[in-house]
Write an enzyme that holds these catalytic residues in place. Sequence first.
Site, PDB file in Angstrom:
ATOM      1  N   ASN A 109      38.392  25.043  40.401  1.00  0.00           N
ATOM      2  CA  ASN A 109      39.023  25.813  41.469  1.00  0.00           C
ATOM      3  C   ASN A 109      37.972  26.214  42.486  1.00  0.00           C
ATOM      4  O   ASN A 109      36.807  26.418  42.129  1.00  0.00           O
ATOM      5  CB  ASN A 109      39.680  27.080  40.902  1.00  0.00           C
ATOM      6  CG  ASN A 109      40.337  27.923  41.986  1.00  0.00           C
ATOM      7  OD1 ASN A 109      41.053  27.406  42.847  1.00  0.00           O
ATOM      8  ND2 ASN A 109      40.048  29.224  41.979  1.00  0.00           N
ATOM      9  N   HIS A 111      37.061  29.183  45.250  1.00  0.00           N
ATOM     10  CA  HIS A 111      37.399  30.573  45.561  1.00  0.00           C
ATOM     11  C   HIS A 111      36.509  31.057  46.693  1.00  0.00           C
ATOM     12  O   HIS A 111      35.287  30.851  46.656  1.00  0.00           O
ATOM     13  CB  HIS A 111      37.202  31.455  44.329  1.00  0.00           C
ATOM     14  CG  HIS A 111      37.562  32.883  44.567  1.00  0.00           C
ATOM     15  ND1 HIS A 111      38.862  33.331  44.630  1.00  0.00           N
ATOM     16  CD2 HIS A 111      36.780  33.979  44.777  1.00  0.00           C
ATOM     17  CE1 HIS A 111      38.878  34.631  44.869  1.00  0.00           C
ATOM     18  NE2 HIS A 111      37.625  35.042  44.972  1.00  0.00           N
ATOM     19  N   THR A 143      39.508  29.167  33.710  1.00  0.00           N
ATOM     20  CA  THR A 143      39.796  29.669  32.365  1.00  0.00           C
ATOM     21  C   THR A 143      41.015  30.579  32.488  1.00  0.00           C
ATOM     22  O   THR A 143      41.442  30.880  33.608  1.00  0.00           O
ATOM     23  CB  THR A 143      38.593  30.498  31.842  1.00  0.00           C
ATOM     24  OG1 THR A 143      38.397  31.600  32.745  1.00  0.00           O
ATOM     25  CG2 THR A 143      37.327  29.659  31.783  1.00  0.00           C
ATOM     26  N   LEU A 146      41.497  35.162  35.567  1.00  0.00           N
ATOM     27  CA  LEU A 146      41.537  34.784  36.983  1.00  0.00           C
ATOM     28  C   LEU A 146      40.155  34.764  37.632  1.00  0.00           C
ATOM     29  O   LEU A 146      39.392  35.723  37.501  1.00  0.00           O
ATOM     30  CB  LEU A 146      42.437  35.756  37.765  1.00  0.00           C
ATOM     31  CG  LEU A 146      42.647  35.420  39.241  1.00  0.00           C
ATOM     32  CD1 LEU A 146      43.463  34.135  39.393  1.00  0.00           C
ATOM     33  CD2 LEU A 146      43.313  36.587  39.969  1.00  0.00           C
TER      34      LEU A 146
HETATM   35  C1  GRF Z   1      40.574  28.326  51.014  1.00  0.00           C
HETATM   36  O1  GRF Z   1      39.799  29.310  51.651  1.00  0.00           O
HETATM   37  C2  GRF Z   1      40.390  28.446  49.530  1.00  0.00           C
HETATM   38  O2  GRF Z   1      39.120  28.939  49.130  1.00  0.00           O
HETATM   39  C3  GRF Z   1      41.427  29.459  49.191  1.00  0.00           C
HETATM   40  O3  GRF Z   1      42.534  29.127  49.996  1.00  0.00           O
HETATM   41  C4  GRF Z   1      42.065  28.534  51.197  1.00  0.00           C
HETATM   42  C5  GRF Z   1      42.840  27.244  51.281  1.00  0.00           C
HETATM   43  O4  GRF Z   1      42.481  26.473  52.260  1.00  0.00           O
HETATM   44  N1  GRF Z   1      41.790  29.450  47.786  1.00  0.00           N
HETATM   45  P1  GRF Z   1      43.040  24.950  52.380  1.00  0.00           P
HETATM   46  O5  GRF Z   1      44.497  24.930  51.983  1.00  0.00           O
HETATM   47  O6  GRF Z   1      42.217  24.095  51.463  1.00  0.00           O
HETATM   48  O7  GRF Z   1      42.836  24.621  53.818  1.00  0.00           O
END
Ligand code: GRF
Length: 197
Positions: A109, A111, A143, A146
């Site tokens: 993921n 973040h 995991t 969150l």
């Molecule tokens: C990104 O900033 C990502 O870190 C977060 O949601 C945003 C999604 O951007 N989880 P995209 O859909 O990949 O343009």
Amino acid sequence: MKKRVAIFISGGGSNMVRLLEDMAAADHPAEPVLVLANDAEAGGLKKAAGMGVQTAVVDHRPFKGDRPAFEQALQAELDKVRPDILCLAGFMRVLTEGFVAPWEGRMLNIHPSLLPKYKGLHTHARALEAGDAEHGCTVHLVTPALDDGPILGQAKVAIQADDTPDTLASRVLTMEHKLYPAVLRRFAEGDRTPVFL
Ligand code: GRF
């Protein structure tokens, strides 16, 4: 054999597009087999289809909060393409332990914060409110807890005096687009050494 990668999105999918572009390189150790969204209106679906990648939609709303049933439908789509790696890229549904456990160690993921700081939402505003000097993004293994798994990569940006959550988000997103492809390429080669940008 190239590693088979499925990507979950909820919105525009700019990270997903960067992953697909990077995997288009002949020497890349992985190939995309599916882009799935939990919303048929997700802008990223058209982008993925336009790049020749199979897409699917599993809308969470008809499940009315029945997470196990929603996740069974997600898994059923994955079973059709048998991915080795699952990338969450702007996927805004929290997955339960029931779904995560079988994928542990092969689900990634991204973040938008320097984890473990600012798990959850509104990360840019919280970093500004705290008066931090730097911020950034993290790719981690998923995991059941969150935004908590082992870190596979981080990228930093300096916070500027006149930053707003939007200006900061856009500089962080630029780094996300560099970090996630770099991490996926290394991960698909079987290398868990974190990437730092
Ligand atoms: C990104 O900033 C990502 O870190 C977060 O949601 C945003 C999604 O951007 N989880 P995209 O859909 O990949 O343009």
